[in-house]
Design a protein around this motif. Structure first.
Motif, short mmCIF file in Angstrom:
data_model
loop_
_atom_site.label_atom_id
_atom_site.label_comp_id
_atom_site.label_asym_id
_atom_site.label_seq_id
_atom_site.Cartn_x
_atom_site.Cartn_y
_atom_site.Cartn_z
N LYS A 136 41.60 42.42 15.98
CA LYS A 136 41.47 41.08 16.55
C LYS A 136 41.26 40.06 15.44
CE LYS A 136 38.69 38.48 19.91
NZ LYS A 136 37.53 38.58 20.85
N TRP A 137 40.45 40.42 14.47
CA TRP A 137 40.22 39.55 13.30
C TRP A 137 41.52 39.31 12.56
CZ3 TRP A 137 40.98 39.26 8.15
CH2 TRP A 137 40.18 38.41 7.39
N LEU A 138 42.28 40.38 12.32
CA LEU A 138 43.55 40.25 11.59
C LEU A 138 44.52 39.36 12.35
CD1 LEU A 138 45.59 40.95 9.41
CD2 LEU A 138 46.07 43.09 10.62
N GLY A 139 44.62 39.55 13.65
CA GLY A 139 45.53 38.73 14.44
C GLY A 139 45.18 37.26 14.36
N ALA A 140 43.88 36.95 14.45
CA ALA A 140 43.45 35.55 14.35
C ALA A 140 43.71 35.00 12.96
CB ALA A 140 41.97 35.44 14.71
N ALA A 141 43.50 35.82 11.95
CA ALA A 141 43.74 35.38 10.57
C ALA A 141 45.21 35.06 10.35
CB ALA A 141 43.26 36.44 9.59
N LEU A 142 46.10 35.90 10.85
CA LEU A 142 47.54 35.67 10.72
C LEU A 142 47.96 34.38 11.42
CD1 LEU A 142 48.85 39.31 11.22
CD2 LEU A 142 49.25 37.91 9.18
N ARG A 143 47.48 34.18 12.62
CA ARG A 143 47.87 32.98 13.38
C ARG A 143 47.35 31.72 12.70
NH1 ARG A 143 46.57 36.53 17.55
NH2 ARG A 143 44.46 35.67 17.74
N THR A 144 46.12 31.76 12.23
CA THR A 144 45.53 30.59 11.60
C THR A 144 46.20 30.29 10.27
OG1 THR A 144 43.41 31.11 12.64
CG2 THR A 144 43.37 29.54 10.83
N ALA A 145 46.47 31.35 9.49
CA ALA A 145 47.14 31.16 8.20
C ALA A 145 48.52 30.56 8.40
CB ALA A 145 47.23 32.50 7.47
N GLN A 146 49.26 31.06 9.37
CA GLN A 146 50.59 30.51 9.65
C GLN A 146 50.50 29.04 10.05
OE1 GLN A 146 52.37 33.11 12.55
NE2 GLN A 146 52.67 34.77 11.09
N ALA A 147 49.51 28.70 10.87
CA ALA A 147 49.34 27.32 11.30
C ALA A 147 49.02 26.40 10.12
CB ALA A 147 48.23 27.23 12.35
N ASP A 148 48.36 26.95 9.11
CA ASP A 148 48.01 26.18 7.92
C ASP A 148 49.11 26.18 6.86
OD1 ASP A 148 45.56 25.33 8.87
OD2 ASP A 148 44.45 27.02 8.01
N GLY A 149 50.26 26.77 7.18
CA GLY A 149 51.38 26.77 6.25
C GLY A 149 51.27 27.81 5.16
N ILE A 150 50.38 28.78 5.31
CA ILE A 150 50.24 29.83 4.30
C ILE A 150 51.39 30.83 4.45
CG2 ILE A 150 48.80 31.80 3.64
CD1 ILE A 150 46.39 30.02 4.09
N ARG A 151 52.01 31.22 3.32
CA ARG A 151 53.26 31.97 3.36
C ARG A 151 53.10 33.49 3.32
NH1 ARG A 151 57.27 28.16 2.14
NH2 ARG A 151 56.38 26.13 2.60
N ALA A 152 51.91 33.97 2.96
CA ALA A 152 51.73 35.43 2.87
C ALA A 152 50.25 35.76 3.02
CB ALA A 152 52.26 35.96 1.54
#
Length: 293
Positions: A215-231
């Motif tokens: 659940k932590w990983l899923g939230a981290a991926l979604r938030t990172a993508q929303a912030d324009g983080i590429r990897a």
């Protein structure tokens, strides 16, 4: 792009299999005493469908490096990496804004101005031998100092990506919700001067020892993508002789289902959806496209 650092290509691949998604970035560290890299290891990562990510810094303090006293070691490393012949991420002086590295600012006379010069020298030498295949990642630690960063910045022409190493040290979800967002303060600081260079989470993980790790990983991926983080590159190791949590995806085993669910969300690039040449083109251009399912 989804990445893993587990100590070896085989371990990274195994961790990807456990997580249900092979990594598109295969990350590892080289000793500062090293003067060559393993081309066979780089090739093995590529054959597994991943772009290598290498963290290495020459020996000596930043002034010595800036003044050319370590050029022989840098040239040797650059030549060995050039023999690989394909794009790779390169992380010299990672977490220089913390206090635990030999090149850390404030240690051994290391100054932001010296880092500026040392970075440019390493960059120019590598470009001479590797051309544009070495993708330089200017990596800061999320818990380190912000104040010297602008002075240490070598300029956008000398950086392909800005990287942030950000960890969640919590082992229980009951007392640290939201720690997948610890990179945000540092990202905001970098955006004040980095010229919009694309950003990545070059090292990240949570110490959660519950089924909520996924659940932590899923939230981290979604938030990172929303912030324009590429990897996002997961640090999938136990650090020996330390008080650090067990960062591995496989700990605890009760989290496996939630980890696999997290990695099924859209727009996570992996060899499962893209061949290596496409992933390399992503890395070189930092352009993006939706993962094909």
């Amino acid at each position: 792009m989804w990445g893993i650092e587990a100590g070896s290509v085989a371990q990274d691949t195994a961790s990807g299999q456990y997580a249900g998604l092979a990594p598109s970035i295969d990350s590892w560290f080289l000793s500062q005493s090293a003067s060559t890299a393993s081309v066979s290891k780089m090739t093995a990562a590529r054959e597994a469908g991943a772009v290598p990510m290498v963290a290495w810094s020459p020996e000596g303090n930043l002034t010595e490096i800036k003044n050319g006293q370590k050029d022989a070691q840098i040239i040797s490393m650059a030549k060995s990496l050039a023999a690989y012949g394909h794009p790779f991420y390169f992380r010299p002086f990672a977490e220089f804004n913390t206090n635990w590295e030999t090149y850390s600012l404030g240690r051994s006379g290391n100054t932001p101005q010296a880092l500026y010069g040392a970075w440019r020298r390493v960059f120019r030498i590598f470009r001479q031998y590797t051309g544009s295949k070495s993708l330089f990642v200017w990596t800061v630690g999320y818990s380190g100092s912000i104040s010297p960063l602008k002075t240490a910045w070598p300029g956008s022409d000398y950086v392909n990506y800005v990287g942030i190493d950000a960890y969640d040290w919590c082992t229980s979800s009951s007392w640290c919700p939201g720690d997948q967002y610890r990179y945000k303060t540092m990202l905001g600081a970098l955006r004040q001067f980095d010229g919009g260079r694309p950003a990545i989470l070059a090292e990240t993980a949570t110490g959660l020892q519950t089924a909520d790790k996924g659940k932590w990983l899923g939230a981290a991926l979604r938030t990172a993508q929303a912030d324009g983080i590429r990897a996002l590159v997961w640090f999938d190791e136990i650090v020996p002789n330390s008080n650090q949590p067990d960062w591995r995806l496989a700990s605890p085993s009760s989290a496996q289902a939630s980890i696999q669910a997290a990695l099924k969300q859209p727009n996570v690039a992996s060899p499962k959806y893209r061949d290596i040449t496409t992933l390399e083109s992503y890395a070189v251009s930092a352009s993006w496209a939706k993962a094909i399912r």
